[in-house]
Design a protein around this motif. Sequence first.
Motif, PDB file in Angstrom:
ATOM      1  N   VAL A 108       0.861  -1.180   0.000  1.00 46.71           N
ATOM      2  CA  VAL A 108       0.000   0.000   0.000  1.00 46.71           C
ATOM      3  C   VAL A 108       0.899   1.231   0.000  1.00 46.71           C
ATOM      4  O   VAL A 108       1.836   1.331   0.789  1.00 46.71           O
ATOM      5  N   GLY A 109       0.633   2.169  -0.891  1.00 50.64           N
ATOM      6  CA  GLY A 109       1.474   3.360  -0.980  1.00 50.64           C
ATOM      7  C   GLY A 109       1.372   4.250   0.234  1.00 50.64           C
ATOM      8  O   GLY A 109       2.367   4.718   0.776  1.00 50.64           O
ATOM      9  N   ARG A 110       0.147   4.473   0.684  1.00 54.90           N
ATOM     10  CA  ARG A 110      -0.080   5.288   1.865  1.00 54.90           C
ATOM     11  C   ARG A 110      -1.462   4.973   2.428  1.00 54.90           C
ATOM     12  O   ARG A 110      -2.359   4.544   1.711  1.00 54.90           O
ATOM     13  N   MET A 111      -1.624   5.187   3.730  1.00 53.65           N
ATOM     14  CA  MET A 111      -2.906   4.918   4.373  1.00 53.65           C
ATOM     15  C   MET A 111      -3.868   6.098   4.226  1.00 53.65           C
ATOM     16  O   MET A 111      -5.079   5.915   4.162  1.00 53.65           O
ATOM     17  N   LEU A 112      -3.316   7.309   4.178  1.00 52.78           N
ATOM     18  CA  LEU A 112      -4.172   8.497   4.046  1.00 52.78           C
ATOM     19  C   LEU A 112      -4.565   8.654   2.579  1.00 52.78           C
ATOM     20  O   LEU A 112      -3.940   9.372   1.812  1.00 52.78           O
ATOM     21  N   ASN A 113      -5.611   7.929   2.190  1.00 58.62           N
ATOM     22  CA  ASN A 113      -6.092   7.950   0.819  1.00 58.62           C
ATOM     23  C   ASN A 113      -7.607   8.107   0.807  1.00 58.62           C
ATOM     24  O   ASN A 113      -8.215   8.375   1.848  1.00 58.62           O
ATOM     25  N   SER A 114      -8.222   7.941  -0.335  1.00 60.76           N
ATOM     26  CA  SER A 114      -9.669   8.127  -0.432  1.00 60.76           C
ATOM     27  C   SER A 114     -10.421   7.112   0.433  1.00 60.76           C
ATOM     28  O   SER A 114     -11.460   7.425   1.020  1.00 60.76           O
ATOM     29  N   ALA A 115      -9.889   5.891   0.535  1.00 60.37           N
ATOM     30  CA  ALA A 115     -10.534   4.880   1.374  1.00 60.37           C
ATOM     31  C   ALA A 115     -10.537   5.310   2.839  1.00 60.37           C
ATOM     32  O   ALA A 115     -11.530   5.117   3.557  1.00 60.37           O
ATOM     33  N   TRP A 116      -9.413   5.890   3.292  1.00 56.87           N
ATOM     34  CA  TRP A 116      -9.329   6.379   4.669  1.00 56.87           C
ATOM     35  C   TRP A 116     -10.352   7.495   4.903  1.00 56.87           C
ATOM     36  O   TRP A 116     -11.067   7.496   5.905  1.00 56.87           O
ATOM     37  N   LYS A 117     -10.436   8.436   3.973  1.00 58.52           N
ATOM     38  CA  LYS A 117     -11.350   9.567   4.123  1.00 58.52           C
ATOM     39  C   LYS A 117     -12.803   9.111   4.111  1.00 58.52           C
ATOM     40  O   LYS A 117     -13.626   9.612   4.880  1.00 58.52           O
ATOM     41  N   ASN A 118     -13.121   8.151   3.247  1.00 57.43           N
ATOM     42  CA  ASN A 118     -14.482   7.618   3.216  1.00 57.43           C
ATOM     43  C   ASN A 118     -14.809   6.873   4.506  1.00 57.43           C
ATOM     44  O   ASN A 118     -15.934   6.951   5.012  1.00 57.43           O
ATOM     45  N   ALA A 119     -13.810   6.162   5.037  1.00 59.81           N
ATOM     46  CA  ALA A 119     -14.020   5.428   6.291  1.00 59.81           C
ATOM     47  C   ALA A 119     -14.269   6.391   7.447  1.00 59.81           C
ATOM     48  O   ALA A 119     -15.080   6.103   8.340  1.00 59.81           O
ATOM     49  N   ARG A 120     -13.570   7.527   7.454  1.00 58.76           N
ATOM     50  CA  ARG A 120     -13.802   8.533   8.501  1.00 58.76           C
ATOM     51  C   ARG A 120     -15.246   9.005   8.479  1.00 58.76           C
ATOM     52  O   ARG A 120     -15.881   9.159   9.526  1.00 58.76           O
ATOM     53  N   THR A 121     -15.756   9.257   7.282  1.00 54.79           N
ATOM     54  CA  THR A 121     -17.138   9.732   7.143  1.00 54.79           C
ATOM     55  C   THR A 121     -18.123   8.679   7.633  1.00 54.79           C
ATOM     56  O   THR A 121     -19.066   8.989   8.377  1.00 54.79           O
ATOM     57  N   ARG A 122     -17.901   7.418   7.234  1.00 58.69           N
ATOM     58  CA  ARG A 122     -18.791   6.339   7.676  1.00 58.69           C
ATOM     59  C   ARG A 122     -18.723   6.162   9.192  1.00 58.69           C
ATOM     60  O   ARG A 122     -19.743   5.942   9.847  1.00 58.69           O
ATOM     61  N   ALA A 123     -17.507   6.262   9.745  1.00 59.98           N
ATOM     62  CA  ALA A 123     -17.344   6.092  11.187  1.00 59.98           C
ATOM     63  C   ALA A 123     -18.063   7.203  11.951  1.00 59.98           C
ATOM     64  O   ALA A 123     -18.661   6.958  13.012  1.00 59.98           O
ATOM     65  N   ALA A 124     -18.011   8.419  11.428  1.00 62.85           N
ATOM     66  CA  ALA A 124     -18.686   9.535  12.083  1.00 62.85           C
ATOM     67  C   ALA A 124     -20.199   9.314  12.100  1.00 62.85           C
ATOM     68  O   ALA A 124     -20.876   9.576  13.105  1.00 62.85           O
ATOM     69  N   LYS A 125     -20.734   8.810  11.000  1.00 57.11           N
ATOM     70  CA  LYS A 125     -22.172   8.519  10.931  1.00 57.11           C
ATOM     71  C   LYS A 125     -22.547   7.398  11.888  1.00 57.11           C
ATOM     72  O   LYS A 125     -23.585   7.444  12.555  1.00 57.11           O
ATOM     73  N   GLU A 126     -21.677   6.378  11.956  1.00 59.77           N
ATOM     74  CA  GLU A 126     -21.942   5.253  12.857  1.00 59.77           C
ATOM     75  C   GLU A 126     -21.863   5.693  14.309  1.00 59.77           C
ATOM     76  O   GLU A 126     -22.652   5.241  15.152  1.00 59.77           O
ATOM     77  N   TYR A 127     -20.910   6.579  14.607  1.00 56.82           N
ATOM     78  CA  TYR A 127     -20.790   7.118  15.962  1.00 56.82           C
ATOM     79  C   TYR A 127     -22.077   7.813  16.371  1.00 56.82           C
ATOM     80  O   TYR A 127     -22.601   7.612  17.478  1.00 56.82           O
ATOM     81  N   GLU A 128     -22.605   8.624  15.467  1.00 52.01           N
ATOM     82  CA  GLU A 128     -23.843   9.354  15.780  1.00 52.01           C
ATOM     83  C   GLU A 128     -25.015   8.398  15.912  1.00 52.01           C
ATOM     84  O   GLU A 128     -25.885   8.586  16.775  1.00 52.01           O
ATOM     85  N   ARG A 129     -25.046   7.345  15.091  1.00 54.08           N
ATOM     86  CA  ARG A 129     -26.131   6.374  15.179  1.00 54.08           C
ATOM     87  C   ARG A 129     -26.113   5.644  16.517  1.00 54.08           C
ATOM     88  O   ARG A 129     -27.151   5.433  17.149  1.00 54.08           O
ATOM     89  N   ILE A 130     -24.917   5.275  16.979  1.00 57.39           N
ATOM     90  CA  ILE A 130     -24.796   4.503  18.215  1.00 57.39           C
ATOM     91  C   ILE A 130     -25.011   5.367  19.453  1.00 57.39           C
ATOM     92  O   ILE A 130     -25.697   4.966  20.391  1.00 57.39           O
ATOM     93  N   THR A 131     -24.429   6.567  19.459  1.00 59.06           N
ATOM     94  CA  THR A 131     -24.480   7.411  20.653  1.00 59.06           C
ATOM     95  C   THR A 131     -25.654   8.387  20.672  1.00 59.06           C
ATOM     96  O   THR A 131     -26.017   8.888  21.725  1.00 59.06           O
ATOM     97  N   GLY A 132     -26.210   8.650  19.481  1.00 57.24           N
ATOM     98  CA  GLY A 132     -27.288   9.630  19.414  1.00 57.24           C
ATOM     99  C   GLY A 132     -26.785  11.062  19.471  1.00 57.24           C
ATOM    100  O   GLY A 132     -27.575  12.007  19.558  1.00 57.24           O
TER     101      GLY A 132
END
Length: 203
Positions: A86-110
């Motif tokens: 892998v060339g680098r971890m900070l890529n589009s997949a990382w950025k998309n995962a951050r967005t999904r994680a933020a949504k999941e955080y809000e879903r779980i915690t309210g």
Amino acid sequence: MALFKVNTGTREQEVCQLNWQWEVKVPELNTSIFVIPADFGGRTERGGVKNTDDRIVVLNRIAKQVIDSQRGLHPVFVFPHENHAVGRMLNSAWKNARTRAAKEYERITGMPPNKGFKSLRVHDLKHTFGHRLRVAGVDEENRKDLLGHKSDTSVTTHYSAPALECMIEIANKVLETDPQQKKSLTIVRKKQHDPRKTRAKIL
């Protein structure tokens, strides 16, 4: 890769370039470690271990599970992508995962996550590991060894089974801090160019 990084304190290219040839079995402890060569390379010709010494990476329970799950995927690289490193971890997949994680955080915690959650940097995972060690009461010298920093009595000069067993036990202490991390997820990071200013980052 992120789970491995946040449980070992490794740098981005140390994870991207992690090589099975660097694995050293420790049969006395039924585990293994990785010895990353100081000049292993990276994204530039000058890339390598930051402190210019070979670096030992010990595996806590979670990091060992990650490594075991990667066995057999590629003959050279621990974390391959399309048959190469892998060339680098900070890529589009990382950025998309951050967005999904933020949504999941809000879903779980309210509750909506802190803005810093959506801008989490790859290098923040290394800082998180160091912070978890500090919260667990690990002294500075052992934190330096686990984070691959320069120290007067670096573990890289002696890695007998008893010494490694001690380091692994210390690395496992970060897992005991998880409930405390969930209670308080704000980390204040100082800006290097102006030590008078700080900013908070949610991890």
